[in-house]
Scaffold this motif. Structure first.
Motif, PDB file in Angstrom:
ATOM      1  N   THR A 107       0.346  -1.798   6.333  1.00 26.94           N
ATOM      2  CA  THR A 107       0.033  -2.856   7.291  1.00 26.94           C
ATOM      3  C   THR A 107       0.175  -2.328   8.710  1.00 26.94           C
ATOM      4  O   THR A 107       1.191  -1.724   9.052  1.00 26.94           O
ATOM      5  N   LEU A 108      -0.841  -2.558   9.525  1.00 27.08           N
ATOM      6  CA  LEU A 108      -0.867  -2.039  10.889  1.00 27.08           C
ATOM      7  C   LEU A 108       0.167  -2.755  11.757  1.00 27.08           C
ATOM      8  O   LEU A 108       0.221  -3.974  11.804  1.00 27.08           O
ATOM      9  N   VAL A 109       0.983  -1.961  12.445  1.00 29.34           N
ATOM     10  CA  VAL A 109       1.973  -2.503  13.388  1.00 29.34           C
ATOM     11  C   VAL A 109       1.937  -1.649  14.651  1.00 29.34           C
ATOM     12  O   VAL A 109       1.446  -0.534  14.652  1.00 29.34           O
ATOM     13  N   LEU A 110       2.477  -2.189  15.727  1.00 28.59           N
ATOM     14  CA  LEU A 110       2.657  -1.358  16.925  1.00 28.59           C
ATOM     15  C   LEU A 110       3.833  -1.889  17.712  1.00 28.59           C
ATOM     16  O   LEU A 110       4.918  -2.021  17.168  1.00 28.59           O
ATOM     17  N   GLN A 111       3.643  -2.296  18.957  1.00 26.49           N
ATOM     18  CA  GLN A 111       4.788  -2.621  19.793  1.00 26.49           C
ATOM     19  C   GLN A 111       5.629  -3.776  19.266  1.00 26.49           C
ATOM     20  O   GLN A 111       6.810  -3.889  19.608  1.00 26.49           O
ATOM     21  N   ASP A 112       5.039  -4.647  18.445  1.00 25.77           N
ATOM     22  CA  ASP A 112       5.782  -5.806  17.970  1.00 25.77           C
ATOM     23  C   ASP A 112       6.788  -5.459  16.882  1.00 25.77           C
ATOM     24  O   ASP A 112       7.612  -6.289  16.507  1.00 25.77           O
ATOM     25  N   ASP A 113       6.750  -4.236  16.356  1.00 25.87           N
ATOM     26  CA  ASP A 113       7.725  -3.860  15.338  1.00 25.87           C
ATOM     27  C   ASP A 113       9.055  -3.523  15.999  1.00 25.87           C
ATOM     28  O   ASP A 113       9.094  -2.800  16.995  1.00 25.87           O
ATOM     29  N   PRO A 114      10.173  -4.032  15.476  1.00 20.75           N
ATOM     30  CA  PRO A 114      11.468  -3.796  16.117  1.00 20.75           C
ATOM     31  C   PRO A 114      11.887  -2.328  16.156  1.00 20.75           C
ATOM     32  O   PRO A 114      12.749  -1.957  16.945  1.00 20.75           O
ATOM     33  N   HIS A 115      11.281  -1.493  15.317  1.00 21.22           N
ATOM     34  CA  HIS A 115      11.644  -0.074  15.276  1.00 21.22           C
ATOM     35  C   HIS A 115      10.658   0.806  16.035  1.00 21.22           C
ATOM     36  O   HIS A 115      10.745   2.030  15.945  1.00 21.22           O
ATOM     37  N   PHE A 116       9.736   0.190  16.785  1.00 19.44           N
ATOM     38  CA  PHE A 116       8.667   0.948  17.434  1.00 19.44           C
ATOM     39  C   PHE A 116       9.213   2.053  18.339  1.00 19.44           C
ATOM     40  O   PHE A 116       8.820   3.224  18.222  1.00 19.44           O
ATOM     41  N   ASP A 129      -1.582   4.800  16.070  1.00 20.44           N
ATOM     42  CA  ASP A 129      -1.441   3.698  15.127  1.00 20.44           C
ATOM     43  C   ASP A 129      -0.226   3.942  14.251  1.00 20.44           C
ATOM     44  O   ASP A 129       0.128   5.089  13.960  1.00 20.44           O
ATOM     45  N   ILE A 130       0.411   2.857  13.862  1.00 23.40           N
ATOM     46  CA  ILE A 130       1.576   2.909  12.976  1.00 23.40           C
ATOM     47  C   ILE A 130       1.344   1.920  11.838  1.00 23.40           C
ATOM     48  O   ILE A 130       0.873   0.802  12.059  1.00 23.40           O
ATOM     49  N   TRP A 131       1.694   2.357  10.628  1.00 24.71           N
ATOM     50  CA  TRP A 131       1.486   1.528   9.441  1.00 24.71           C
ATOM     51  C   TRP A 131       2.806   1.343   8.691  1.00 24.71           C
ATOM     52  O   TRP A 131       3.496   2.323   8.414  1.00 24.71           O
ATOM     53  N   ARG A 132       3.156   0.092   8.408  1.00 23.39           N
ATOM     54  CA  ARG A 132       4.315  -0.175   7.549  1.00 23.39           C
ATOM     55  C   ARG A 132       3.867   0.029   6.107  1.00 23.39           C
ATOM     56  O   ARG A 132       2.913  -0.575   5.639  1.00 23.39           O
ATOM     57  N   THR A 133       4.573   0.901   5.399  1.00 20.96           N
ATOM     58  CA  THR A 133       4.163   1.322   4.060  1.00 20.96           C
ATOM     59  C   THR A 133       5.027   0.647   3.003  1.00 20.96           C
ATOM     60  O   THR A 133       6.258   0.770   3.029  1.00 20.96           O
ATOM     61  N   ASP A 134       4.389  -0.043   2.100  1.00 24.17           N
ATOM     62  CA  ASP A 134       5.093  -0.667   0.977  1.00 24.17           C
ATOM     63  C   ASP A 134       4.658   0.014  -0.311  1.00 24.17           C
ATOM     64  O   ASP A 134       3.460   0.118  -0.601  1.00 24.17           O
ATOM     65  N   LYS A 135       5.639   0.477  -1.095  1.00 24.78           N
ATOM     66  CA  LYS A 135       5.384   1.171  -2.349  1.00 24.78           C
ATOM     67  C   LYS A 135       6.115   0.470  -3.481  1.00 24.78           C
ATOM     68  O   LYS A 135       7.055  -0.302  -3.257  1.00 24.78           O
ATOM     69  N   SER A 136       5.723   0.784  -4.700  1.00 26.90           N
ATOM     70  CA  SER A 136       6.417   0.261  -5.876  1.00 26.90           C
ATOM     71  C   SER A 136       6.591   1.371  -6.899  1.00 26.90           C
ATOM     72  O   SER A 136       5.858   2.363  -6.888  1.00 26.90           O
ATOM     73  N   ARG A 137       7.565   1.218  -7.768  1.00 30.21           N
ATOM     74  CA  ARG A 137       7.836   2.222  -8.793  1.00 30.21           C
ATOM     75  C   ARG A 137       6.807   2.156  -9.899  1.00 30.21           C
ATOM     76  O   ARG A 137       6.408   1.087 -10.355  1.00 30.21           O
ATOM     77  N   ARG A 138       6.362   3.317 -10.343  1.00 29.58           N
ATOM     78  CA  ARG A 138       5.549   3.458 -11.551  1.00 29.58           C
ATOM     79  C   ARG A 138       6.155   4.604 -12.347  1.00 29.58           C
ATOM     80  O   ARG A 138       5.905   5.764 -12.060  1.00 29.58           O
ATOM     81  N   GLY A 139       6.999   4.269 -13.309  1.00 29.04           N
ATOM     82  CA  GLY A 139       7.708   5.305 -14.048  1.00 29.04           C
ATOM     83  C   GLY A 139       8.640   6.060 -13.113  1.00 29.04           C
ATOM     84  O   GLY A 139       9.454   5.471 -12.405  1.00 29.04           O
ATOM     85  N   GLN A 140       8.518   7.387 -13.087  1.00 30.51           N
ATOM     86  CA  GLN A 140       9.350   8.198 -12.194  1.00 30.51           C
ATOM     87  C   GLN A 140       8.761   8.317 -10.794  1.00 30.51           C
ATOM     88  O   GLN A 140       9.397   8.869  -9.904  1.00 30.51           O
TER      89      GLN A 140
END
Length: 421
Positions: free
Chosen positions: A241-250, A222-233
């Motif tokens: 979000t789960l991705v697999l073969q449909d991701d262009p960077h797979f 399984d591969i997950w696209r990870t989105d993060k945000s800043r909290r201070g430092q």
């Protein structure tokens, strides 16, 4: 009645996702022995330990010869020794090598825990990696940052997880003050930070790439696209979000990570690798862990693909032929979409509870791991260890998941999800 069996499996620190390995081994006919390296357990770890009836829970006191003797006398027919969370990796390497079981060995154990040694091993294998320095001298860190000529700079422990101890420094003053605060503190594993890892902040899209390996052959689970945000430092996880073969960077990611696993000597068992895909499409290693991804609801992967990494890990250790056959078949197409949402608290107080009706009323709601209970302190989230919990969303339509995600964040902003006093 006490049941005795010749063949057992051993798990070191079976918390988080790996707590499900005991039932998986039982499904194949094997009981499990647990080795606990942590003296103090969190509520979640105690719950995980109590969720399955192990043949024995052995409290490891640091006496390796004593542990080897105990296992040899009581369990001479061990089938495998598997690490659970990060604290169990090195001991699992030592024990599995000693007993001549399926093992990643100890030769490269340091590179599987120390992020500096890890990056060095990857570069020696001819793979690109993020530049880094480890040092106990703040002036060395400052000189290295000046030499790089790129800001911001990241300071973090050599071994940690969940963005614990991760600090973004915008300038030289912030680097020096952060270095002084981080050095000689304790990382998430309660080890003293005797050296600090220094890196440039790399921009791009982050992914988590999970494999299970057997005989040095690697199967992406399984591969997950990870989105993060800043909290201070620091940075906090927003969602994965789960991705697999449909991701262009797979193809680029899976090919790169398989070579990283080879460079780190990971030939057996699960692995969890975080990579950054830069705006130019280059894949760079953030870190690899020789264990399962933590806090994962594997039933979401089962619904999406028809298998899960716990099942595959049990096969890799106990039914090699079946596992190796899977490498010859095409990866299944995704049947459902999935998303893991980290709860983000912006307030401080005493928790009364969660609005479970609103959670369960979401069309894509699949489940939740709530880290806090009534009476616990609710604090602003700055890393995975100060999050109130995880929410798992699953649905055939990704638009439904997107709408539910936005609803969750709106509830948090309105302080309607966490009830405090």
């Amino acid at each position: 009645m006490r049941r005795l069996r010749r063949h057992v499996c051993v798990i070191i620190d079976a918390y988080s996702t790996t707590r499900q390995l005991g039932p998986a081994f039982a499904g194949l006919g094997y009981d499990t022995v647990h080795v606990q390296t942590l003296r103090e357990l969190s509520d979640q770890q105690r719950d995980a330990l109590g969720s399955y009836s192990f043949v024995e829970n052995i409290l490891f006191d640091g006496n390796l010869p004593g542990l080897i003797d105990h296992l040899a006398r009581h369990y001479p027919g061990m089938k495998c020794i598997v690490p659970g969370i990060e604290s169990g990796v090195t001991l699992a390497d030592q024990l599995s090598e000693h007993f001549k079981l399926r093992s990643n060995g100890t030769a490269k154990s340091p590179a599987r825990r120390d992020k500096y040694a890890m990056a060095d091993a990857v570069r020696r294998a001819g793979l690109p990696a993020i530049p880094c320095l480890k040092t106990a001298d703040a002036q060395d860190a400052l000189a290295w940052a000046r030499e790089q000529g790129v800001w911001p700079i990241v300071l973090k422990p050599k071994s940690s997880s969940g963005t614990f101890g991760f600090n973004i420094c915008q300038d030289e003053v912030e680097l020096l003050t952060t270095f002084a605060r981080l050095l000689n503190s304790k990382d998430i594993f309660e080890d003293v930070v005797d050296e600090v890892l220094v890196q440039p902040l790399v921009l791009g899209q982050e992914y988590a790439v999970n494999f299970v390996s057997c005989q040095g052959r690697h199967l992406v689970t399984d591969i997950w696209r990870t989105d993060k945000s800043r909290r201070g430092q620091s940075k906090v996880y927003e969602k994965e979000t789960l991705v697999l073969q449909d991701d262009p960077h797979f193809e680029a990611m899976t090919g790169y990570v398989a070579k990283v696993l080879d460079a780190l000597g990971i030939a057996f068992g699960p692995s969890h690798t975080e990579v950054m895909v830069t705006p130019k499409g280059e894949v760079l290693l953030i870190e690899t862990a020789a264990r399962m991804m933590g806090a994962l609801d594997v039933s979401m992967i089962t619904e999406a693909y028809g298998y899960d990494p716990v099942q595959l890990t049990a096969e890799a250790y106990l039914i090699e032929d079946r596992f190796l056959e899977r490498l010859q078949t095409p990866l299944p197409q995704r049947r459902r979409h999935a998303c893991m949402v980290q709860m983000l608290s912006s307030s401080r107080g005493t928790l009364k509870g969660f609005d479970l009706d609103r959670l369960q009323g979401l069309p894509s709601f699949h489940g939740a791991d709530l880290f806090l209970k009534a009476g616990d302190a609710l604090v602003p989230t700055i890393d995975s260890y100060t999050s109130p919990g995880l929410i798992f969303l699953s649905h055939p339509d990704p638009k439904v998941i997107d709408l539910d995600y936005q609803t969750l964040r709106e509830l948090e902003r309105a302080q309607a999800l966490y009830l405090t006093e």
